[in-house]
Design an enzyme around this catalytic site. Structure first.
Site, short mmCIF file in Angstrom:
data_model
loop_
_atom_site.label_atom_id
_atom_site.label_comp_id
_atom_site.label_asym_id
_atom_site.label_seq_id
_atom_site.Cartn_x
_atom_site.Cartn_y
_atom_site.Cartn_z
N HIS A 86 30.22 27.79 55.84
CA HIS A 86 29.15 28.50 55.28
C HIS A 86 28.16 28.43 56.54
O HIS A 86 27.74 26.99 56.72
CB HIS A 86 29.03 27.87 53.89
CG HIS A 86 28.22 28.70 52.71
ND1 HIS A 86 27.99 29.88 53.19
CD2 HIS A 86 26.69 28.15 52.00
CE1 HIS A 86 27.01 30.54 52.19
NE2 HIS A 86 26.09 28.89 51.52
N SER A 98 44.85 51.02 29.30
CA SER A 98 45.11 51.71 28.15
C SER A 98 43.95 53.33 28.30
O SER A 98 42.46 52.69 29.00
CB SER A 98 44.94 51.24 25.85
OG SER A 98 43.35 50.93 25.94
N GLY A 132 36.65 16.32 50.67
CA GLY A 132 36.47 17.38 49.44
C GLY A 132 37.27 18.53 49.47
O GLY A 132 38.66 18.81 50.47
#
Length: 330
Positions: free
Chosen positions: A108, A252, A26
């Site tokens: 993992h 900003s 995958g």
């Protein structure tokens, strides 16, 4: 600071002549396998015969075999299929082929840390986890760079586990960017926590709550989508490249003041306490047990939650607006 390993710290020759079996082709499987192949290593793929993954591997010139055959042939077995099916596939097709001296790998630590997979004591058990999606692992390698990787050692039966992990990380391009050492426990728990509370769960819930607040106050859904979802990419990209302070330099003064004064009132001590509770559930294995049981029961609740979110107004509005943005289709 954690120690970082680079190209000079890893010896690719340790993997020469060995067969690396990647189980799954995958997102990560395809990327890692192709990078290893391009690094001059012998790679095979374990997949369901005739499947899309099987055909995709063959199309890029990598031998595909049934999972059990690949596990039998491989001296290094890297499991890159979804967490929820790893335990079943391991028991049915991999465990019996884990002979003394072999290496079992993961990207993992879920199944090792929560003991859904219990390897024999005479094999090395290691992790090499790229900190990026498969397409990025592949593209950065092609570009001559790499994605940073984590390595972890669960079992060092041969005395060479760490050297193997570093060599593998080099083979997929990770040592070009930097390799960090961790543990299966740390990688698993921090990864789940990040996904649930910030990156996926926290972020998507925050977006929907903001969208709902504006729409319920009478603002147009399109305006709510632009402000609470669409523009998020701008902010995330700035943070990704420059950190939070760098992002604040790019916006900003009005936006920065609102960030500093209102943000902590939204994500407040109560939210942080809920994060701590989420972390405890992960640490105690409650989430893992729930997730594995959900799959065993046919994912009824999971699918119901998916279906519910598909019907959310933000998905309809977002789909229509994204359809107008031709540049997103490239």
């Amino acid at each position: 600071m954690a120690k970082v390993y680079y190209e000079k710290d890893a010896d690719l020759e340790l993997l020469r002549g060995k067969t690396i079996a990647i189980i799954g082709f995958g997102n990560q499987g395809a990327a890692q396998a192709q990078n290893l192949k391009d690094s001059g290593l012998n790679v095979i793929i374990g997949a369901v015969e005739g499947s899309r993954s099987w055909k995709a591997a063959q199309e890029v010139g990598i031998e595909a075999l049934p999972v059990a055959d690949a596990a039998k042939k491989g001296e290094i077995i890297q499991i890159l299929i979804p967490d929820e099916v790893q335990g079943k596939v391991y028991k049915e097709s991999i465990r019996k082929h884990l002979k003394k001296g072999k290496t079992l790998m993961f990207s993992h630590g879920f199944n090792i840390h929560f003991r859904a997979i219990k390897p024999p004591k005479d094999v090395d058990v290691i992790m090499v986890a790229p900190k990026g999606p498969g397409h990025m692992v592949r593209q950065t390698y092609i570009d001559g760079a790499g994605v940073p990787c984590l390595i972890a050692i669960h079992q060092d039966a041969t005395g060479n586990a760490k050297a193997t992990a570093l060599a593998y990380a080099k083979g997929i391009g990770g040592s070009r960017a930097g390799v960090f050492e961790t543990t299966f426990k740390e990688e698993t728990e921090t990864d789940l926590f990040g996904e649930q509370t910030v990156l996926c769960g926290g972020c998507s819930s925050l977006i929907k709550a903001g969208f709902e607040t504006l729409v319920e106050a009478g603002y147009q859904p399109e305006m709510a989508y632009f402000e609470c979802c669409h523009e998020l990419k701008l902010i995330v990209d700035l943070i990704y490249k420059q950190g939070i302070l760098g992002m604040r330099k790019a916006i900003s003064n009005t936006a920065e003041y609102g960030d500093l004064t209102v943000g902590p009132k939204i994500i407040d001590a109560k939210v942080k306490n809920k994060m701590k509770l989420a972390l405890k559930r992960i640490q105690k294995g409650a989430f893992a047990r729930e997730w594995l049981k959900e799959n065993k029961d046919g994912c009824k609740n999971f699918n119901a939650l998916r279906d519910k979110d598909r019907e959310h107004q933000i998905e309809k509005v977002g789909g229509e607006l994204r359809g107008m943005m031709h540049w997103l289709k490239g």
